[in-house]
Design a protein around this motif. Structure first.
Motif, PDB file in Angstrom:
ATOM      1  N   LYS A 160     -13.881   8.228  -2.590  1.00 28.62           N
ATOM      2  CA  LYS A 160     -12.996   9.263  -2.039  1.00 28.62           C
ATOM      3  C   LYS A 160     -11.568   8.771  -1.827  1.00 28.62           C
ATOM      4  O   LYS A 160     -10.606   9.506  -2.038  1.00 28.62           O
ATOM      5  CB  LYS A 160     -13.565   9.784  -0.708  1.00 28.62           C
ATOM      6  CG  LYS A 160     -14.729  10.738  -0.889  1.00 28.62           C
ATOM      7  CD  LYS A 160     -14.954  11.591   0.358  1.00 28.62           C
ATOM      8  CE  LYS A 160     -15.961  12.686   0.083  1.00 28.62           C
ATOM      9  NZ  LYS A 160     -17.278  12.159  -0.363  1.00 28.62           N
ATOM     10  N   ASP A 161     -11.431   7.503  -1.409  1.00 30.21           N
ATOM     11  CA  ASP A 161     -10.077   7.026  -1.112  1.00 30.21           C
ATOM     12  C   ASP A 161      -9.294   6.642  -2.355  1.00 30.21           C
ATOM     13  O   ASP A 161      -8.130   6.244  -2.254  1.00 30.21           O
ATOM     14  CB  ASP A 161     -10.116   5.857  -0.118  1.00 30.21           C
ATOM     15  CG  ASP A 161     -10.905   4.675  -0.682  1.00 30.21           C
ATOM     16  OD1 ASP A 161     -11.472   4.789  -1.790  1.00 30.21           O
ATOM     17  OD2 ASP A 161     -10.946   3.627  -0.006  1.00 30.21           O
ATOM     18  N   SER A 162      -9.907   6.747  -3.536  1.00 29.25           N
ATOM     19  CA  SER A 162      -9.160   6.402  -4.747  1.00 29.25           C
ATOM     20  C   SER A 162      -8.888   7.614  -5.637  1.00 29.25           C
ATOM     21  O   SER A 162      -8.387   7.481  -6.741  1.00 29.25           O
ATOM     22  CB  SER A 162      -9.909   5.323  -5.536  1.00 29.25           C
ATOM     23  OG  SER A 162     -11.042   5.884  -6.151  1.00 29.25           O
TER      24      SER A 162
ATOM     25  N   THR B 278       0.852  -1.194   0.000  1.00 24.90           N
ATOM     26  CA  THR B 278       0.000   0.000   0.000  1.00 24.90           C
ATOM     27  C   THR B 278       0.885   1.240   0.000  1.00 24.90           C
ATOM     28  O   THR B 278       2.079   1.184   0.328  1.00 24.90           O
ATOM     29  CB  THR B 278      -0.894   0.073   1.262  1.00 24.90           C
ATOM     30  OG1 THR B 278      -0.025   0.224   2.405  1.00 24.90           O
ATOM     31  CG2 THR B 278      -1.729  -1.188   1.434  1.00 24.90           C
TER      32      THR B 278
ATOM     33  N   ALA C 154      -6.062  11.809  -2.616  1.00 26.86           N
ATOM     34  CA  ALA C 154      -6.140  10.926  -1.449  1.00 26.86           C
ATOM     35  C   ALA C 154      -5.039   9.869  -1.491  1.00 26.86           C
ATOM     36  O   ALA C 154      -4.453   9.518  -0.461  1.00 26.86           O
ATOM     37  CB  ALA C 154      -7.525  10.271  -1.393  1.00 26.86           C
TER      38      ALA C 154
ATOM     39  N   GLU D  92       0.455   3.544   2.097  1.00 28.95           N
ATOM     40  CA  GLU D  92       0.730   3.767   3.522  1.00 28.95           C
ATOM     41  C   GLU D  92       2.008   3.019   3.929  1.00 28.95           C
ATOM     42  O   GLU D  92       2.845   3.557   4.665  1.00 28.95           O
ATOM     43  CB  GLU D  92      -0.460   3.304   4.386  1.00 28.95           C
ATOM     44  CG  GLU D  92      -1.669   4.228   4.371  1.00 28.95           C
ATOM     45  CD  GLU D  92      -2.445   4.194   3.052  1.00 28.95           C
ATOM     46  OE1 GLU D  92      -2.213   3.275   2.225  1.00 28.95           O
ATOM     47  OE2 GLU D  92      -3.252   5.107   2.832  1.00 28.95           O
TER      48      GLU D  92
END
Lengths: 363, 363
Positions: B102-104, B76, B108, B78
Motif C-alpha cells: 500500500k505504501d508504494s 524521502t 500513496a 516526506e
C-alpha cells in the motif's frame, strides 16, 4: 548382474523393466509379487546400493518391504542385452523426451535389447510396453523398428500412481497403482492377447490394479486432459496445483480461462479422430488435485533442471489438431511458451548453443 | 536535506523527481542541465552516498559526469514535503504497481507532497507528471485527488531510454533519452500549457529530446505494443529477447504466434477507443530488440524477486477490452499466467499468505 536365488520356472514370462524411479520399481515389484514372471530391472545410479542392500519400499499397495531384490538387476540396458536372456516383456517407465539427448530417446534405449532378443529367438514375440505419458508415443518406436522384422508387439500402459524415489534404493508409494494395458493397434489380435497376458502377470488382487483396456488410446486422451492443461500450466508458473487455483483472478480465472479451455481443446482433438471423451472427466481432473499440495511432473522436472515431457504431452496433440483442422489457441500458446523454457533447459545442459555475439543458435 | 550552493532565480520552476533509479537520475540531470529549474531529487538508498560524493553518470547524452548533485536531495518524499518548498512539477519515475504494498502505490507516494504543496499555496498549479509505463495510470491519481480541489494538472510522460543504476550513485545511460510530454486530458488547456512549459525546461538541444505530444495517450498505446507482448513473454519464460526469437519453433513461432497476435490485440483495443495505431509499429517493435542482448523490465524484476508492472501493462488494457467488447485471447492467457507468477512473488514477500494446511489464501 546380480541374480536372485529363486529360479524361474519354464512357465513364467520374463520381464525387463527399464527405468528404476518411483514408478518403475513399483511396476517391477507388482510383477514380482504376482509370481508369474522372472523380473529384471535396469537401475543405473542405484545399482551398487540395490545389489548390496536391496530396495526399501514403503507402499500403500504392499506395505513395508525391505531388502527386496528383483530376480535380476542390471546397471545398463546393454548389460541386460548381453545376459543371453530373452525378455517377453520389455517395459519402459522412463520419461519420454524425443527432443532430448539422442542416447536417452525411447528408441535408442530400446535398440540393444530389441536386437538382442531378435538374435536369441526371432520366432518368439517381443512385447515392448510403454508405460509413459502422452499420445502417439508408439510412432517413434515404429519409425525405428519394423514390428514384422523384429516380431514385436507394441503395448500401451496408462498408469495412475503416486510413487517417488526418496533416496538410493528407497521408494515411497503414496497413491495406489492402477494400470490400463492394451495394444497400441487395436486391430492387432496377437498384441491384444499379449496385453491380456500381461494383465494376468501384473494384477495383484487386493493390492494393485492391472486391467485390460480395449481402447487404451482413449484412456491416453483422458489422461492428457490433466497433463496438457494442468501439468503444463504449473510448469510455466512454478506453482503447485492448489496455488494455481487460489492465486488466480477471483480464484476462478486459472480454472475457467486456462485449464478448462485447454481441456476442451483436448476433447476437440480427440473427437477429430473419433475418440469421444466423457466431459465429466473435465470436472474430475479439475478436482483431482485441487486439494492436494501437489506439483505435477513437468513443474518438478523444470525446477530440477530436467527436460520436460513437452513433445508427447503438448507437441503431439497439437500436431494431430493441425492435421485434422482443429483450433487449439490455448494449447498452442502454452506450447509456444514452454518450448522457450525447454530450450532454456537445453542451453543449460549444453544440448544447444546460443552465440551471444551473433545472437543466433549455432548448435 | 543537502542544498546545492546554486540559488534558483525567481524565474525558474521547481521540480521534484521521485524515483532515483537509472531513469529518474537522468530525468533530473536533464532538467538541471537545461538550467531553467530548481531540481530536487528523492533518493532513498543512495542518499548518504550522493550527499557525500554526488552522482557519477556515464551518459550517451551528456558524456561523463562526476560529483553531480541536484540542487536539493531528500531521503524521502516526506522530507521533501517538509521542506517548505512548492514544487511546480512533481515527477514520478518509480515503478507503477497498484497491486503492490500500500505504501508504494503511486497515490500513496504522492500524498504528502500534494498535500504540502496545497498548504503552501493553493492558488498555484501543481503538475503531477507520471513518467511511467502502461495505460490508464492517471485513474489511480484521479481517484484519490480531485484536481479542482488540489489545483492539479496531470501530465503524461512516455519515455524511451536505456539507463541503469549500476552501483550506489552510479548511473550508466546507454540509450538516448526521448520523452513525449502531454496532458492526460487532451481537452485541458491549462495542463497542455504546463506540458509545453515542461518541455521547455526539459529539452536540451543536441543532448536529449523532450517533445510536446498532443495525443500522448496514443503514444502510450504505441509503447504498449512492446510491453504487453514482448515484456510479458520474456518474464514468463525468463529469457532475453533474441533467445525468445531463436528458441521458438522454426525460429518463427514466438514472433508469429505470440508477439504479433498480442500486438494485434493491443491495436484492436486502442481502435475501440478510436486510437488508430500505425501497424508499421508492429514491425518496428518486433525488430527493435531482436538483435540486442536485452531483457525487458518485467523479466528483470521477476529475476530479482521484485513485483512486476503487470496491472498497468496487461490488466488495464484487458479491462478496457472487456468494457469495449474486444476479444483478447492472447493477452488474457499471458495475464492469467503472469497473475500466478505475481502472486508467487507476493507470497515470497509475505504480502499474501497461503495456508498449506487448508490450501487457501488467508491474507
Amino acid at each position: 548382474m546380480s541374480s536372485n536365488i529363486i529360479p524361474p520356472s519354464e512357465q513364467t514370462s520374463s520381464a525387463l523393466i527399464i527405468g528404476a524411479g518411483g514408478v518403475g520399481v513399483i511396476t517391477a515389484y507388482s510383477l514380482y509379487h504376482c509370481g508369474l514372471s522372472e523380473v529384471s530391472l535396469v537401475t543405473r545410479s542405484d545399482y551398487d546400493h540395490v545389489v548390496e542392500f536391496g530396495y526399501k519400499i514403503d507402499s500403500c499397495d504392499y506395505g513395508e518391504i525391505t531388502n527386496w531384490r528383483p530376480h535380476n538387476v542390471y546397471k545398463t540396458v546393454e548389460d541386460a542385452s548381453s545376459a543371453e536372456k530373452f525378455f517377453d516383456y520389455i517395459i519402459i517407465t522412463t520419461k519420454n523426451i524425443p527432443d532430448g539427448p539422442k542416447d536417452s530417446t525411447v528408441h535408442a534405449i530400446l535398440k540393444p535389447v530389441i536386437e538382442a532378443n531378435y538374435k536369441l529367438n526371432d520366432e518368439k514375440v517381443t512385447n515392448v510396453v510403454l508405460i509413459q505419458n502422452g499420445i502417439d508415443i508408439e510412432k517413434e518406436v515404429l519409425e525405428h523398428f519394423n514390428p514384422a522384422t523384429y516380431n514385436l508387439c507394441l503395448l500401451s500402459g496408462v498408469q495412475l500412481i503416486a510413487s517417488t524415489k526418496v533416496g538410493p534404493g528407497h521408494i515411497v508409494q503414496k497413491g495406489k497403482d492402477h494400470v490400463s494395458f492394451g495394444s497400441f493397434d487395436k486391430d492387432d489380435d496377437i498384441a491384444i492377447g499379449q496385453a491380456k497376458k500381461l494383465v494376468s502377470i501384473y494384477h495383484n488382487e487386493g493390492h494393485n490394479t492391472g486391467v485390460f483396456d480395449e481402447n487404451v488410446r482413449k484412456t491416453r486422451w483422458n489422461k492428457l486432459l490433466y497433463n496438457a492443461a494442468i501439468n503444463t500450466t504449473t510448469a510455466l508458473v512454478g506453482l503447485d496445483v492448489p496455488r494455481c487455483f487460489e492465486f488466480s483472478v477471483e480464484k476462478k480465472a486459472t480454472e475457467f480461462e486456462v485449464f478448462r479451455p485447454a481441456m476442451q481443446e483436448i476433447v476437440s482433438i480427440a473427437a477429430s479422430e473419433d475418440v469421444s471423451i466423457d466431459e465429466n472427466l473435465i470436472e474430475f481432473f479439475n478436482d483431482v488435485t485441487r486439494n492436494i499440495l501437489y506439483k505435477p511432473s513437468m513443474c518438478v522436472d523444470l525446477e530440477n533442471g530436467r527436460l520436460m515431457e513437452l513433445e508427447i504431452i503438448l507437441g503431439n496433440p497439437i500436431r494431430i489438431a493441425k492435421a485434422n483442422g482443429v483450433e487449439t489457441p490455448t494449447l498452442k500458446l502454452l506450447y509456444n511458451l514452454l518450448i522457450l523454457v525447454q530450450n532454456k533447459l537445453k542451453e543449460q545442459k549444453k544440448l544447444i548453443e546460443f552465440d551471444e555475439e551473433i545472437l543466433k543458435l549455432v548448435v
